[in-house]
Motif scaffolding. Structure first.
Motif, PDB file in Angstrom:
ATOM      1  N   THR A  83      -0.899   3.404  10.955  1.00 18.22           N
ATOM      2  CA  THR A  83      -1.356   3.483   9.563  1.00 18.22           C
ATOM      3  C   THR A  83      -0.162   3.548   8.624  1.00 18.22           C
ATOM      4  O   THR A  83      -0.111   2.851   7.599  1.00 18.22           O
ATOM      5  CB  THR A  83      -2.255   4.706   9.351  1.00 18.22           C
ATOM      6  OG1 THR A  83      -3.364   4.634  10.253  1.00 18.22           O
ATOM      7  CG2 THR A  83      -2.767   4.796   7.931  1.00 18.22           C
ATOM      8  N   ARG A  86       1.493   0.133   8.403  1.00 19.60           N
ATOM      9  CA  ARG A  86       0.765  -0.793   7.525  1.00 19.60           C
ATOM     10  C   ARG A  86       0.970  -0.430   6.075  1.00 19.60           C
ATOM     11  O   ARG A  86       1.130  -1.268   5.196  1.00 19.60           O
ATOM     12  CB  ARG A  86      -0.745  -0.766   7.817  1.00 19.60           C
ATOM     13  CG  ARG A  86      -1.144  -1.431   9.095  1.00 19.60           C
ATOM     14  CD  ARG A  86      -2.652  -1.727   9.090  1.00 19.60           C
ATOM     15  NE  ARG A  86      -3.476  -0.543   8.885  1.00 19.60           N
ATOM     16  CZ  ARG A  86      -3.867   0.274   9.854  1.00 19.60           C
ATOM     17  NH1 ARG A  86      -3.479   0.077  11.096  1.00 19.60           N
ATOM     18  NH2 ARG A  86      -4.644   1.310   9.578  1.00 19.60           N
ATOM     19  N   ARG A  87       0.940   0.896   5.811  1.00 17.36           N
ATOM     20  CA  ARG A  87       1.034   1.364   4.427  1.00 17.36           C
ATOM     21  C   ARG A  87       2.361   0.947   3.819  1.00 17.36           C
ATOM     22  O   ARG A  87       2.441   0.553   2.663  1.00 17.36           O
ATOM     23  CB  ARG A  87       0.873   2.886   4.422  1.00 17.36           C
ATOM     24  CG  ARG A  87       0.823   3.520   3.051  1.00 17.36           C
ATOM     25  CD  ARG A  87       0.838   5.026   3.157  1.00 17.36           C
ATOM     26  NE  ARG A  87      -0.492   5.552   3.478  1.00 17.36           N
ATOM     27  CZ  ARG A  87      -1.113   6.463   2.741  1.00 17.36           C
ATOM     28  NH1 ARG A  87      -0.555   6.950   1.672  1.00 17.36           N
ATOM     29  NH2 ARG A  87      -2.301   6.910   3.101  1.00 17.36           N
ATOM     30  N   ILE A 100     -12.512  -5.018  -2.889  1.00 23.01           N
ATOM     31  CA  ILE A 100     -13.548  -4.008  -3.060  1.00 23.01           C
ATOM     32  C   ILE A 100     -14.411  -4.463  -4.239  1.00 23.01           C
ATOM     33  O   ILE A 100     -13.922  -4.543  -5.374  1.00 23.01           O
ATOM     34  CB  ILE A 100     -12.934  -2.621  -3.363  1.00 23.01           C
ATOM     35  CG1 ILE A 100     -11.905  -2.234  -2.313  1.00 23.01           C
ATOM     36  CG2 ILE A 100     -14.028  -1.570  -3.500  1.00 23.01           C
ATOM     37  CD1 ILE A 100     -12.459  -2.012  -0.926  1.00 23.01           C
ATOM     38  N   LEU A 103     -14.584  -2.565  -7.685  1.00 20.74           N
ATOM     39  CA  LEU A 103     -13.371  -2.301  -8.457  1.00 20.74           C
ATOM     40  C   LEU A 103     -12.912  -3.583  -9.142  1.00 20.74           C
ATOM     41  O   LEU A 103     -13.048  -4.673  -8.589  1.00 20.74           O
ATOM     42  CB  LEU A 103     -12.243  -1.782  -7.541  1.00 20.74           C
ATOM     43  CG  LEU A 103     -12.470  -0.419  -6.886  1.00 20.74           C
ATOM     44  CD1 LEU A 103     -11.301  -0.087  -5.966  1.00 20.74           C
ATOM     45  CD2 LEU A 103     -12.626   0.668  -7.930  1.00 20.74           C
ATOM     46  N   THR A 104     -12.325  -3.449 -10.328  1.00 22.03           N
ATOM     47  CA  THR A 104     -11.802  -4.613 -11.036  1.00 22.03           C
ATOM     48  C   THR A 104     -10.536  -5.092 -10.334  1.00 22.03           C
ATOM     49  O   THR A 104     -10.026  -4.450  -9.412  1.00 22.03           O
ATOM     50  CB  THR A 104     -11.444  -4.257 -12.495  1.00 22.03           C
ATOM     51  OG1 THR A 104     -10.419  -3.244 -12.455  1.00 22.03           O
ATOM     52  CG2 THR A 104     -12.653  -3.744 -13.261  1.00 22.03           C
ATOM     53  N   GLU A 107      -7.785  -2.621 -10.571  1.00 22.01           N
ATOM     54  CA  GLU A 107      -8.088  -1.425  -9.773  1.00 22.01           C
ATOM     55  C   GLU A 107      -7.911  -1.715  -8.296  1.00 22.01           C
ATOM     56  O   GLU A 107      -7.481  -0.853  -7.531  1.00 22.01           O
ATOM     57  CB  GLU A 107      -9.518  -0.944 -10.058  1.00 22.01           C
ATOM     58  CG  GLU A 107      -9.666  -0.298 -11.427  1.00 22.01           C
ATOM     59  CD  GLU A 107     -11.116  -0.164 -11.862  1.00 22.01           C
ATOM     60  OE1 GLU A 107     -12.023  -0.678 -11.162  1.00 22.01           O
ATOM     61  OE2 GLU A 107     -11.354   0.459 -12.928  1.00 22.01           O
ATOM     62  N   ALA A 110      -4.344  -1.364  -7.792  1.00 20.44           N
ATOM     63  CA  ALA A 110      -3.945   0.043  -7.917  1.00 20.44           C
ATOM     64  C   ALA A 110      -4.283   0.834  -6.646  1.00 20.44           C
ATOM     65  O   ALA A 110      -3.646   1.850  -6.346  1.00 20.44           O
ATOM     66  CB  ALA A 110      -4.640   0.686  -9.119  1.00 20.44           C
ATOM     67  N   LEU A 111      -5.280   0.347  -5.883  1.00 27.11           N
ATOM     68  CA  LEU A 111      -5.597   0.981  -4.597  1.00 27.11           C
ATOM     69  C   LEU A 111      -4.344   1.104  -3.744  1.00 27.11           C
ATOM     70  O   LEU A 111      -4.174   2.066  -3.004  1.00 27.11           O
ATOM     71  CB  LEU A 111      -6.597   0.105  -3.822  1.00 27.11           C
ATOM     72  CG  LEU A 111      -8.069   0.454  -3.862  1.00 27.11           C
ATOM     73  CD1 LEU A 111      -8.849  -0.535  -3.022  1.00 27.11           C
ATOM     74  CD2 LEU A 111      -8.323   1.867  -3.375  1.00 27.11           C
ATOM     75  N   VAL A 112      -3.522   0.084  -3.829  1.00 25.42           N
ATOM     76  CA  VAL A 112      -2.329   0.034  -2.995  1.00 25.42           C
ATOM     77  C   VAL A 112      -1.170   0.762  -3.667  1.00 25.42           C
ATOM     78  O   VAL A 112      -0.438   1.522  -3.027  1.00 25.42           O
ATOM     79  CB  VAL A 112      -1.977  -1.444  -2.727  1.00 25.42           C
ATOM     80  CG1 VAL A 112      -0.510  -1.621  -2.460  1.00 25.42           C
ATOM     81  CG2 VAL A 112      -2.796  -1.962  -1.569  1.00 25.42           C
ATOM     82  N   ASP A 114      -1.166   3.183  -5.590  1.00 24.91           N
ATOM     83  CA  ASP A 114      -1.358   4.635  -5.582  1.00 24.91           C
ATOM     84  C   ASP A 114      -0.863   5.293  -4.303  1.00 24.91           C
ATOM     85  O   ASP A 114      -0.576   6.483  -4.278  1.00 24.91           O
ATOM     86  CB  ASP A 114      -2.840   4.967  -5.755  1.00 24.91           C
ATOM     87  CG  ASP A 114      -3.243   5.036  -7.219  1.00 24.91           C
ATOM     88  OD1 ASP A 114      -4.381   5.418  -7.515  1.00 24.91           O
ATOM     89  OD2 ASP A 114      -2.388   4.687  -8.066  1.00 24.91           O
ATOM     90  N   ILE A 115      -0.816   4.527  -3.215  1.00 24.36           N
ATOM     91  CA  ILE A 115      -0.406   5.155  -1.957  1.00 24.36           C
ATOM     92  C   ILE A 115       0.956   4.649  -1.480  1.00 24.36           C
ATOM     93  O   ILE A 115       1.375   4.934  -0.360  1.00 24.36           O
ATOM     94  CB  ILE A 115      -1.454   4.956  -0.837  1.00 24.36           C
ATOM     95  CG1 ILE A 115      -1.732   3.455  -0.610  1.00 24.36           C
ATOM     96  CG2 ILE A 115      -2.742   5.691  -1.146  1.00 24.36           C
ATOM     97  CD1 ILE A 115      -2.500   3.177   0.681  1.00 24.36           C
ATOM     98  N   ARG A 154      -2.526  -7.673  -4.552  1.00 25.71           N
ATOM     99  CA  ARG A 154      -2.743  -6.388  -3.910  1.00 25.71           C
ATOM    100  C   ARG A 154      -1.833  -6.235  -2.707  1.00 25.71           C
ATOM    101  O   ARG A 154      -1.315  -5.164  -2.419  1.00 25.71           O
ATOM    102  CB  ARG A 154      -4.213  -6.283  -3.491  1.00 25.71           C
ATOM    103  CG  ARG A 154      -4.610  -4.934  -2.923  1.00 25.71           C
ATOM    104  CD  ARG A 154      -6.072  -4.884  -2.588  1.00 25.71           C
ATOM    105  NE  ARG A 154      -6.411  -5.763  -1.468  1.00 25.71           N
ATOM    106  CZ  ARG A 154      -7.624  -5.832  -0.928  1.00 25.71           C
ATOM    107  NH1 ARG A 154      -8.606  -5.100  -1.411  1.00 25.71           N
ATOM    108  NH2 ARG A 154      -7.878  -6.637   0.082  1.00 25.71           N
ATOM    109  N   LYS A 158       2.967  -3.437  -2.996  1.00 22.04           N
ATOM    110  CA  LYS A 158       3.688  -2.357  -2.320  1.00 22.04           C
ATOM    111  C   LYS A 158       5.095  -2.787  -1.894  1.00 22.04           C
ATOM    112  O   LYS A 158       5.827  -2.027  -1.281  1.00 22.04           O
ATOM    113  CB  LYS A 158       2.904  -1.893  -1.095  1.00 22.04           C
ATOM    114  CG  LYS A 158       2.843  -2.926   0.031  1.00 22.04           C
ATOM    115  CD  LYS A 158       2.254  -2.358   1.318  1.00 22.04           C
ATOM    116  CE  LYS A 158       0.757  -2.306   1.267  1.00 22.04           C
ATOM    117  NZ  LYS A 158       0.144  -2.171   2.600  1.00 22.04           N
TER     118      LYS A 158
END
Lengths: 237, 789
Positions: A83, A86-87, A100, A103-104, A107, A110-112, A114-115, A154, A158
């Motif tokens: 994990t 991958r992150r 997703i 989500l726009t 967004e 931003a899922l990515v 953010d982490i 997306r 990262k």
């Protein structure tokens, strides 16, 4: 000067059990992927391309064999380590986008971010794929090509070391597919991200540094292209 | 405030499934509402009671006796650990009220005129304290004043010790001793026909020939002292003066009733919400399992992006918690409304200076925690299964459902079952656990509805057994002093009297080892016409010629069985003590009773054929004249008219029961709707592709509705008998819990109760089916068929 190896794959094999059926998806695959390369994995349906990609990406584990990512032996990593791998290091782009739906566009990116430890700003990632003005739209409001470009944004937000794309143009028409390939080419050249693209469309091989052909779970050929890479606009299929 | 993308996803996903989420939230809300209602009411009643007792110095020990001189009070005060003593003269009086044909009765209690009582002080609501030397002034109980619409200054004719007086009401008061005031033999308070009067102690003493003496005493003891020791000493001191046996506060009737109510509130406050939360957890599990199956590609994407199992699991757990939270908010508001209603009902028969309803934060906290646990339990297996999927497998489509011929498809069934029937049966049997969960959920709904109807029937049955099988008389008359049985002839001459059966009861203490109870022993003639020994099913028990027959509850309290011996200490007359054998038990409905053969009782008392009461059968056309005559008969201490008792009972119970049945109906409906609606939505979600395919092939909307609704109908039909069994078991369990020394409910499940319950649930199921059917009608065939498998 030979580039540093990013992935070293040795004798990789994978057997699936789907209900009562046993599927030998990979049989003794060995190869090397170098930093910064644009690699195209070619092969017909069922040749093991997606399986190989999933294992490289840490989404699946082989039945036997070894995969090394830089100094890390992926095949010995546990769930938490995969994990984390991958992150930090991997960006994925799938044939059917896998956004997703609730989500726009921004967004989803931003899922990515953010982490991630050192992400791009979501707006910058979307601008890189020419979608800056559609960032507040939901996937249902975007065309297939736009959705795929959001998926690319997306994936790269990262700043991954490797971008793995499973049939990124498979669900798109020719002209839209070219736009998506242009985005991938730009990411590879501007960010230096190693990019692996799975496709059954041989024409796309012309934009690659290395072309690996798979058939029936085995590597049938590995070609390091010496002639100049074509830009996506110049591809014909 | 920046909301994380995953939380935005959570909110939007919940909105997309708002119908299901709301249905589940309503089941949670029902459970929370019950929890908040019962436990907040408990808290309000508990704290009000404690504050009231503290403020008014409610007694710890109560004793009544024949008569003792005042100096005996000093002996009692000298007992170690006794901190306060108040002696009183207490007696029963008969009242003649305008607008009431039958005589009312009152309890007359003396109070000092120049100070407040040291123990059991009064709360003066309006008016003033009685003045010294005034033999006609009283303070009256508030309930009596309100029920009879009396004002300060009203005059009430009362018979005190055989003499008629017109009493003036100068004050309206409440006492912690009479929070719940009920006449012996009755089931509910009757404020119209029963008053408490407080009068100057000198005036009362003079009226009842008690000057310089007392016949009642209340004490307070130091905290931590041994009640039993104090009681033993008080009994020892009062025995020579005809002491009837001191009782602790725990056995004082008013306190006992309030305490019993508190226990029931606590019991129901935990038990019923548990049922609702269990059902909510079930349907949440089913709904979430399906929703997560649909989220497979998204779960795969999140894993590919680097979200770990814990974050993804927490994200989906928040779905369940969010639904639970919505349920808590709705439930707390509902619970508050219902609690206010209950307190309103309590204010009609519990007399406190102020009884207000409030919801402590602890109860809201408890409801939130309980919901959190239920939501987590419901979500756990679904979330764990979804999240532990390896990412690569999550990206692949679900393995297609494996169908097979079900066990039920015997050749006969196969021949007669159409395509629709086959599809229905195979889909239900494909997920046996899920089908079982739906069946259990609907069955719970049936049982909740049934409990409401069963208790309605039980109360009717209780009335029937008590007032038609056990006590067949129309009027019960009590004399001030025991009379010769020939008094029956005088009674027979009264207007409207058709038949008379003299009655003899003696106050006694029944003891086995260290366990005892104070009660009345009833003498039973050989062929009792009116008052019979009857069990809770209405069957008569014949009185054996010797020994004593006890209520089963009494026997359990004393731990005795037929063949054992008990000590009978009579508390009146010559106060004989006898060792008698228990020769029978009766599982009766009310109170703690002991019966002896009438002749044997007379022999034990060394008396002739004496009666201290009589049971009358009357001609109802002359009831008013008889009542009028009895009111003014000096020898009569009181007269109870069955018609009036029944009317009062019906008035009180009817209102309560119909409210209670409506609440049961609503809650059962919420559960039934929630379970059926969720099952339908899940089924629709799983099968929209195949149903759309059938539409493309030319099936009509009605025909595909049959397939979906058929599944729901099958689950509902299977659930009905299961619910009947649950309902019976739950009713039996609750009846067992309610069983007390005051009353026992008969367990009687009528066909009507079962039928109404089934009909109610079928209606709820049909309604939710119709709601889902509307969604079926709007199936977008093209969109559904395009979705990638």
């Amino acid at each position: 000067m030979a580039a540093d190896p990013l992935f070293t794959i040795t004798d990789l094999a994978k057997v699936y059990h789907m209900g009562e059926v046993e599927v030998h998806a990979l049989k003794q695959v060995s190869l090397r992927l170098d930093e910064g390369q644009f690699v195209v994995l070619l092969g017909p349906s069922g040749s093991g391309k997606s399986t190989l990609l999933n294992i490289i990406g840490g989404l699946d584990v082989p039945t036997s064999g070894e995969v090394r990512y830089r100094d890390m032996i992926l095949t010995r990593a546990d769930e938490a380590e995969l994990t984390a791998y991958r992150r930090r290091h991997v960006g994925f782009v799938f044939q059917f986008y896998n956004l997703i739906p609730s989500l726009t566009a921004v967004e989803n990116v931003a899922l990515v971010t953010d982490i991630s430890e050192t992400p791009m700003h979501p707006d910058d990632a979307l601008r890189l794929v020419n979608l800056g003005e559609r960032q507040n739209h939901f996937p249902a409001q975007l065309s297939g090509g736009e959705q795929q470009r959001v998926a690319i944004a997306r994936a790269i937000a990262k700043r991954p070391s490797v971008l793995l794309c499973d049939e990124p143009t498979g669900a798109l028409d020719i002209s839209t597919g070219i736009v998506v390939l242009e985005a991938l080419a730009r990411v590879n050249s501007e960010m230096g991200t190693t990019t692996v693209v799975i496709t059954h469309n041989a024409a796309i091989a012309a934009m690659a540094d290395r072309v690996i052909r798979l058939g029936d779970g085995r590597v049938t050929s590995v070609e390091d292209r010496t002639e100049a890479k074509l830009s996506p606009r110049d591809l014909t299929w | 405030m920046k909301i994380a993308p995953l939380d935005r996803k959570l909110l939007r996903d919940l909105l997309a499934m708002k119908g299901q989420a709301l249905a589940i939230a309503m089941v949670v809300a029902a459970g929370v509402a019950m929890y908040v209602m019962y436990l907040s009411t408990f808290d309000s009643l508990y704290r009000t009671r404690d504050a009231y007792y503290e403020q008014q110095r409610f007694g710890d020990v109560f004793a009544s006796l024949k008569r003792a001189p005042q100096r005996v009070a000093d002996q009692i005060a000298a007992i170690p650990d006794v901190s306060a003593v108040e002696t009183r003269v207490v007696s029963n009086v008969t009242l003649d009220l305008d607008g009431l044909d039958e005589p009312a009765s009152g309890r007359l209690v003396s109070v000092p005129a120049d100070r407040r009582p040291r123990v059991d002080d009064l709360f003066l609501r309006r008016g003033r304290w009685i003045e010294r030397g005034r033999s006609d002034e009283v303070m009256a109980s508030e309930g009596f004043m309100v029920a009879n619409k009396l004002e300060l200054g009203a005059r009430v004719p009362a018979v005190l010790n055989g003499r008629l007086r017109r009493l003036i009401i100068v004050g309206v008061a409440l006492s912690p001793e009479f929070v719940y005031s009920i006449r012996p033999g009755e089931l509910v308070p009757d404020d119209k026909r029963f008053a408490i009067f407080w009068m100057d102690e000198q005036a009362v003493a003079a009226a009842f020939d008690m000057e310089g003496g007392f016949n009642d005493v209340v004490l307070k003891i130091a905290p931590g002292a041994s009640i039993d020791e104090v009681i033993a000493r008080v009994d020892h001191i009062l025995e020579p003066y005809g002491g009837f046996g001191a009782i602790p506060r725990a056995l004082q009737l008013s306190h006992w009733t309030v305490q019993n109510e508190l226990s029931q509130l606590q019991t129901f406050g935990f038990m019923l919400p548990l049922v609702f939360m269990t059902v909510a957890a079930f349907i949440l599990n089913v709904a979430l399992t399906r929703a997560l199956a649909l989220q497979r590609p998204q779960i795969a994407a999140l894993k590919a992006l680097g979200y770990d199992n814990a974050s993804i699991g927490w994200h989906y757990l928040k779905w369940a918690l969010a639904i639970g939270l919505a349920g808590v908010v709705i439930g707390v508001v509902l619970g508050m409304m219902m609690g206010h209603m209950i307190i309103g009902v309590y204010n009609t028969f519990f007399r406190f200076p102020v009884l207000l309803f409030s919801v402590p934060m602890g109860v809201v906290g408890g409801a939130t925690v309980m919901t959190g646990v239920a939501a987590t339990a419901g979500a756990f297996t679904a979330v764990r299964r979804a999240v532990s999927l390896p990412p690569a497998e999550a990206m692949r489509p679900e393995v297609p459902a494996r169908y097979r011929q079900s066990l039920f498809e015997t050749p006969f069934v196969s021949r007669n079952l159409g395509t629709a029937g086959r599809m229905v049966l195979r889909n239900v049997t494909r997920h046996p656990l899920r089908a079982a969960a739906s069946v259990f959920g609907i069955a719970f709904a049936v049982s909740i509805l049934m409990i409401g109807f069963v208790f309605n029937d039980a109360i009717d049955r209780l009335m029937l057994t008590q007032f038609w099988d056990a006590e067949r008389q129309d009027v019960t008359v009590n004399f001030i002093e025991p009379r010769d049985e020939s008094v029956r002839y005088a009674l027979e001459r009264l207007p409207g009297v058709v038949a008379v059966e003299p009655q003899r009861t003696v106050a006694a203490r029944i003891r086995s080892g260290f366990r005892d109870r104070y009660l009345s022993v009833t003498g039973v003639p050989p062929n009792p016409r009116f008052k019979r020994i009857v069990d809770r099913d209405g069957r008569e028990i014949r009185m054996p010629p010797s020994g004593v027959v006890l209520s089963l509850t009494l026997a359990n309290v004393l731990r005795v069985r037929p063949g054992d011996d008990i000590d009978l200490e009579v508390l009146e007359g010559q106060r004989p003590t006898r060792r008698v054998q228990v020769t029978g038990l009766v599982d009766d409905i009310m109170g703690l009773s002991a019966y002896m053969d009438l002749t044997a009782l007379h022999q034990m008392m060394r008396e002739g054929e004496v009666a201290n009461g009589a049971l009358l059968l009357i001609d109802h056309a002359q009831e008013a004249q008889l009542a009028s005559k009895l009111k003014t008969t000096p020898a009569v201490a009181g007269a109870g008219f069955k018609r009036a008792v029944l009317q009062s009972f019906r008035d009180v119970m009817a209102a309560n029961m119909s409210v209670s049945i409506v609440i049961n109906l609503i809650f059962a409906g919420i559960i039934a709707f929630g379970v059926v609606y969720n099952a339908a939505r899940v089924s629709l979600s799983e099968r929209s592709r195949e149903l759309a395919s059938l539409r493309v092939l030319g099936f009509t909307r009605a025909e595909i509705s049959l397939i979906l609704m058929g599944e729901l109908a099958l689950l509902t039909l299977v659930a009905l008998p299961v619910g009947g069994v649950f309902g019976y078991s739950l009713s039996a369990a609750i009846v067992g819990m309610i069983d007390s020394e005051v009353y026992r409910f008969p367990l009687y499940v009528s066909r009507q109760a079962v039928a109404l319950s089934f009909l109610g649930i079928i209606a709820a199921a049909i309604f939710s089916g119709l709601v889902v059917r509307r969604q079926l009608d709007h199936l977008d065939l093209v969109a559904v068929l395009k979705i990638r498998e």
